[in-house]
Design a protein around this motif. Structure first.
Motif, mmCIF file in Angstrom:
data_model
loop_
_atom_site.group_PDB
_atom_site.id
_atom_site.type_symbol
_atom_site.label_atom_id
_atom_site.label_comp_id
_atom_site.label_asym_id
_atom_site.label_seq_id
_atom_site.Cartn_x
_atom_site.Cartn_y
_atom_site.Cartn_z
ATOM 1 N N ARG A 33 0.861 -1.195 0.000
ATOM 2 C CA ARG A 33 0.000 0.000 0.000
ATOM 3 C C ARG A 33 0.888 1.233 0.000
ATOM 4 O O ARG A 33 1.627 1.462 0.950
ATOM 5 C CB ARG A 33 -0.900 -0.016 1.238
ATOM 6 C CG ARG A 33 -2.021 1.001 1.193
ATOM 7 C CD ARG A 33 -2.951 0.832 2.377
ATOM 8 N NE ARG A 33 -3.723 -0.409 2.329
ATOM 9 C CZ ARG A 33 -4.776 -0.603 1.551
ATOM 10 N NH1 ARG A 33 -5.186 0.346 0.748
ATOM 11 N NH2 ARG A 33 -5.414 -1.740 1.574
ATOM 12 N N TYR A 34 0.848 1.991 -1.077
ATOM 13 C CA TYR A 34 1.735 3.139 -1.225
ATOM 14 C C TYR A 34 0.916 4.395 -1.489
ATOM 15 O O TYR A 34 -0.289 4.321 -1.710
ATOM 16 C CB TYR A 34 2.714 2.901 -2.394
ATOM 17 C CG TYR A 34 3.351 1.547 -2.355
ATOM 18 C CD1 TYR A 34 4.396 1.272 -1.479
ATOM 19 C CD2 TYR A 34 2.880 0.513 -3.171
ATOM 20 C CE1 TYR A 34 4.965 0.024 -1.408
ATOM 21 C CE2 TYR A 34 3.445 -0.750 -3.102
ATOM 22 C CZ TYR A 34 4.481 -0.996 -2.222
ATOM 23 O OH TYR A 34 5.032 -2.243 -2.156
ATOM 24 N N PHE B 153 1.525 4.882 -6.484
ATOM 25 C CA PHE B 153 1.649 3.525 -7.011
ATOM 26 C C PHE B 153 1.236 3.559 -8.471
ATOM 27 O O PHE B 153 0.861 4.616 -8.992
ATOM 28 C CB PHE B 153 0.818 2.531 -6.181
ATOM 29 C CG PHE B 153 -0.655 2.823 -6.126
ATOM 30 C CD1 PHE B 153 -1.167 3.783 -5.260
ATOM 31 C CD2 PHE B 153 -1.555 2.146 -6.942
ATOM 32 C CE1 PHE B 153 -2.534 4.061 -5.210
ATOM 33 C CE2 PHE B 153 -2.923 2.412 -6.899
ATOM 34 C CZ PHE B 153 -3.409 3.376 -6.020
ATOM 35 N N VAL C 195 -7.749 -1.504 -18.322
ATOM 36 C CA VAL C 195 -8.416 -1.394 -19.625
ATOM 37 C C VAL C 195 -9.807 -0.817 -19.400
ATOM 38 O O VAL C 195 -10.389 -0.987 -18.327
ATOM 39 C CB VAL C 195 -8.549 -2.769 -20.343
ATOM 40 C CG1 VAL C 195 -7.204 -3.450 -20.488
ATOM 41 C CG2 VAL C 195 -9.527 -3.697 -19.632
ATOM 42 N N ARG D 128 -16.885 -2.692 -4.059
ATOM 43 C CA ARG D 128 -15.952 -1.747 -4.676
ATOM 44 C C ARG D 128 -15.994 -0.382 -3.961
ATOM 45 O O ARG D 128 -17.016 0.036 -3.429
ATOM 46 C CB ARG D 128 -16.203 -1.557 -6.178
ATOM 47 C CG ARG D 128 -16.302 -2.848 -6.953
ATOM 48 C CD ARG D 128 -14.959 -3.485 -7.188
ATOM 49 N NE ARG D 128 -14.100 -2.640 -7.979
ATOM 50 C CZ ARG D 128 -12.821 -2.392 -7.661
ATOM 51 N NH1 ARG D 128 -12.268 -2.905 -6.606
ATOM 52 N NH2 ARG D 128 -12.094 -1.626 -8.442
ATOM 53 N N TYR E 193 -19.749 2.291 -10.109
ATOM 54 C CA TYR E 193 -20.052 0.942 -10.616
ATOM 55 C C TYR E 193 -21.531 0.599 -10.612
ATOM 56 O O TYR E 193 -22.308 1.115 -9.804
ATOM 57 C CB TYR E 193 -19.337 -0.104 -9.765
ATOM 58 C CG TYR E 193 -17.837 -0.092 -9.945
ATOM 59 C CD1 TYR E 193 -17.254 -0.541 -11.126
ATOM 60 C CD2 TYR E 193 -17.006 0.365 -8.939
ATOM 61 C CE1 TYR E 193 -15.878 -0.528 -11.286
ATOM 62 C CE2 TYR E 193 -15.633 0.385 -9.091
ATOM 63 C CZ TYR E 193 -15.078 -0.063 -10.270
ATOM 64 O OH TYR E 193 -13.725 -0.054 -10.435
ATOM 65 N N VAL F 92 -5.186 -7.520 -5.887
ATOM 66 C CA VAL F 92 -4.207 -7.008 -6.853
ATOM 67 C C VAL F 92 -4.883 -6.302 -8.028
ATOM 68 O O VAL F 92 -4.222 -5.639 -8.821
ATOM 69 C CB VAL F 92 -3.244 -8.100 -7.382
ATOM 70 C CG1 VAL F 92 -2.456 -8.717 -6.252
ATOM 71 C CG2 VAL F 92 -3.990 -9.148 -8.172
ATOM 72 N N GLY G 297 -12.396 -4.238 -10.803
ATOM 73 C CA GLY G 297 -13.082 -3.472 -11.843
ATOM 74 C C GLY G 297 -14.537 -3.844 -11.917
ATOM 75 O O GLY G 297 -15.089 -4.430 -10.984
ATOM 76 N N PHE H 244 -11.196 -2.670 -15.840
ATOM 77 C CA PHE H 244 -10.570 -3.052 -14.572
ATOM 78 C C PHE H 244 -9.185 -2.438 -14.509
ATOM 79 O O PHE H 244 -8.657 -1.960 -15.517
ATOM 80 C CB PHE H 244 -10.449 -4.585 -14.431
ATOM 81 C CG PHE H 244 -9.275 -5.131 -15.193
ATOM 82 C CD1 PHE H 244 -9.376 -5.425 -16.537
ATOM 83 C CD2 PHE H 244 -8.033 -5.310 -14.560
ATOM 84 C CE1 PHE H 244 -8.284 -5.892 -17.245
ATOM 85 C CE2 PHE H 244 -6.939 -5.775 -15.261
ATOM 86 C CZ PHE H 244 -7.067 -6.074 -16.612
ATOM 87 N N ALA H 245 -8.606 -2.436 -13.301
ATOM 88 C CA ALA H 245 -7.205 -2.012 -13.177
ATOM 89 C C ALA H 245 -6.471 -2.926 -12.207
ATOM 90 O O ALA H 245 -7.038 -3.366 -11.201
ATOM 91 C CB ALA H 245 -7.132 -0.565 -12.681
ATOM 92 N N GLY I 204 -3.228 -3.180 -9.591
ATOM 93 C CA GLY I 204 -2.207 -2.442 -8.870
ATOM 94 C C GLY I 204 -0.872 -3.056 -9.284
ATOM 95 O O GLY I 204 -0.560 -4.176 -8.885
HETATM 96 P P1 HAM Z 1 -9.281 0.218 -7.334
HETATM 97 O O1 HAM Z 1 -9.798 -1.082 -6.778
HETATM 98 O O2 HAM Z 1 -9.441 1.421 -6.496
HETATM 99 O O3 HAM Z 1 -9.967 0.388 -8.738
HETATM 100 O O4 HAM Z 1 -7.746 0.068 -7.669
HETATM 101 C C1 HAM Z 1 -7.276 -0.978 -8.509
HETATM 102 C C2 HAM Z 1 -6.080 -1.657 -7.868
HETATM 103 O O5 HAM Z 1 -5.085 -0.691 -7.504
HETATM 104 C C3 HAM Z 1 -6.382 -2.367 -6.547
HETATM 105 O O6 HAM Z 1 -6.944 -3.637 -6.783
HETATM 106 C C4 HAM Z 1 -5.006 -2.475 -5.946
HETATM 107 O O7 HAM Z 1 -4.318 -3.601 -6.458
HETATM 108 C C5 HAM Z 1 -4.314 -1.220 -6.424
HETATM 109 N N1 HAM Z 1 -4.196 -0.253 -5.321
HETATM 110 C C6 HAM Z 1 -5.168 0.486 -4.772
HETATM 111 N N2 HAM Z 1 -4.674 1.279 -3.791
HETATM 112 C C7 HAM Z 1 -3.349 1.020 -3.720
HETATM 113 C C8 HAM Z 1 -2.264 1.523 -2.940
HETATM 114 N N3 HAM Z 1 -2.433 2.468 -2.028
HETATM 115 N N4 HAM Z 1 -1.018 1.028 -3.146
HETATM 116 C C9 HAM Z 1 -0.818 0.076 -4.088
HETATM 117 N N5 HAM Z 1 -1.791 -0.420 -4.878
HETATM 118 C C10 HAM Z 1 -3.045 0.029 -4.696
HETATM 119 C C11 HAM Z 1 -9.748 1.466 -9.564
HETATM 120 O O8 HAM Z 1 -8.875 2.270 -9.401
HETATM 121 C C12 HAM Z 1 -10.673 1.460 -10.763
HETATM 122 N N6 HAM Z 1 -10.354 2.658 -11.558
HETATM 123 C C13 HAM Z 1 -10.519 0.210 -11.584
HETATM 124 C C14 HAM Z 1 -11.402 0.187 -12.778
HETATM 125 C C15 HAM Z 1 -11.038 0.428 -14.049
HETATM 126 N N7 HAM Z 1 -12.706 -0.041 -12.784
HETATM 127 C C16 HAM Z 1 -13.172 0.049 -14.023
HETATM 128 N N8 HAM Z 1 -12.156 0.344 -14.802
#
Ligand code: HAM
Length: 415
Positions: free
Chosen positions: A120-121, A124, A129, A256, A261, A277, A280, A300-301, A303
């Motif tokens: 957790r950073y 990051f 996509v 989420r 969503y 990890v 989405g 989805f995205a 990390g």
């Molecule tokens: P999110 O779940 O907030 O979704 O972030 C996607 C991924 O970013 C998380 O599953 C995690 O692996 C990583 N992540 C989140 N916070 C941290 C952190 N502090 N340090 C390291 N890794 C982290 C989204 O951001 C959506 N925009 C995804 C999405 C795309 N949905 C639809 N399209």
């Protein structure tokens, strides 16, 4: 006092950077093969973009954004995620006039002011996509398939599990939220402080909070309140995954952390580390909400830092190793070596040469410290006889060869 890096940021270098480069090349290969196009959006946007799309009541917007006034007194935010910026770009650049669906991918840094811990950073990186223009479950499957293929190519697919859920459409969710509010009405005063706030602002997030588990045992779940259409969509998604042999489990707790969503949502979680990890799902109302025409969308995205952590923990060996280190005895020898070195580079080898004018023995020590496979020595005798001396640093074998790139190439291949 020395200036050090900011909390939650990191310098990525040497061995770790090899994992990143491998990951990035796999991303490009898989996205190209699925006919996705890369999009690069700005690192900062108007704050309102995120408060409107990610949602005013979310942890991201209320606690985690890097927001500041620029010199023109505008409220600016460093992107905490990509989706909002990609949707803004989709609308602003009129991408709806392109053949639909529009399939985009991206990768880059995002910023969230979070409590730091493993994985957790505050800065990051995400890869993700977004697919615009298809309301079919097949589009959800397309993005899950891209994720799966990337994880397979990286050799970590079996270390992760795919968890899916449906959070319904606006209509079924409204009914569910009413029921949930009623259920929690006389319990909320005894629940954690965060949930008290969520009860008012973002009630569904109470579901994935890890506190007060006893109260939550009997809590109504959205999947039991889905309308016929949402139920059918969720069944289609599950059947599609089964048909493709993609393993999944239903996790009713996945709601989420971002407001945009609807319907299908999913996460990839590590089986060993307690970390998500990637995540989405569908966000069919966001394009419209940000000023575009009604356009169904899903994505989805990952990390990326968390994926790299997994690669490191698996100890995948992707170290880069120089093939040849050139040891030249003086200036003349250096220039001769340099010409030969260029030819060998063009033939695909990784080569290096002393640029500090150090002694023979220091050059030799350096070659072994950087783990070169071979050294090629060019001294006065070698120049006189138009040869090179080659030493295999793994075996200690030493021999001479003609001063000729093709001959050298052949001799080191057979060693
Ligand atoms: P999110 O779940 O907030 O979704 O972030 C996607 C991924 O970013 C998380 O599953 C995690 O692996 C990583 N992540 C989140 N916070 C941290 C952190 N502090 N340090 C390291 N890794 C982290 C989204 O951001 C959506 N925009 C995804 C999405 C795309 N949905 C639809 N399209």
């Amino acid at each position: 006092m020395n200036i050090t890096k900011q909390k939650g940021t990191k310098d990525i270098m040497f061995k770790e950077v090899n994992y990143w480069q491998k990951f990035e090349s796999v991303i490009k290969e898989v996205c190209d093969s699925h006919n996705f196009s890369e999009i690069r959006v700005p690192t900062f946007e108007a704050t309102e973009l995120f408060s409107r799309s990610v949602g005013d009541g979310t942890d991201i917007v209320t606690k985690e954004m890097y927001t500041f006034k620029d010199r023109g007194d505008r409220s600016i935010t460093l992107r905490p995620e990509f989706t909002a910026g990609v949707v803004r770009a989709y609308v602003e650049n009129g991408l709806s006039s392109r053949p639909s669906p529009v399939k985009l991918w991206y990768a880059g840094p995002v910023f969230r002011y979070e409590k730091m811990q493993k994985g957790r950073y505050r800065e990051f990186r995400q890869f993700g996509v977004e697919i615009f223009g298809s309301s079919s479950y097949l589009a959800d499957i397309e993005s899950i398939t891209v994720a799966k293929e990337i994880l397979e190519k990286l050799g970590i697919y079996d270390d992760l599990k795919l968890k899916i859920n449906s959070i319904g459409c606006k209509e079924c969710r409204a009914k569910y939220i009413e029921t949930l509010r009623e259920y929690l009405k006389d319990k909320i005063d005894n629940m954690c402080d965060d949930c008290k706030v969520r009860y008012e602002k973002n009630i569904m997030r109470i579901i994935d909070c890890k506190e007060d588990l006893e109260v939550k045992k009997e809590m109504p779940m959205i999947t039991d309140y889905l309308c016929e259409d949402c139920k059918k969509d969720f069944e289609n998604l599950q059947n599609g995954l089964k048909n493709l042999g993609i393993e999944y489990e239903i996790d009713k707790k996945i709601v989420r952390g971002l407001d945009y969503y609807n319907k299908a949502v999913f996460e990839f979680a590590s089986k060993d580390l307690d970390l998500s990890v990637g995540g989405g799902g569908r966000y069919d109302l966001l394009v419209d909400m940000l000023g575009g025409a009604k356009t169904p969308a899903t994505g989805f995205a990952f990390g990326m830092d968390r994926i790299v952590l997994l690669l490191e923990e698996k100890g995948m060996s992707i170290d880069k190793r120089p093939d040849i280190f050139f040891i030249a005895s003086n200036g003349d020898a250096y220039f001769k070596a340099s010409i030969l070195q260029n030819k060998l580079r063009k033939m695909g080898l990784i080569t290096d040469i002393d640029i500090c004018e150090r002694s023979f023995s220091s050059q030799m020590k350096y070659a072994s410290k950087i783990n070169a496979r071979f050294v090629i020595i060019i001294g006065e005798d070698e120049i006189k006889n138009n040869i090179v001396t080659i030493k295999n640093l793994d075996t200690g074998n030493q021999f001479t060869a003609d001063f000729d790139a093709s001959v050298i190439m052949k001799s080191i291949e057979i060693m």
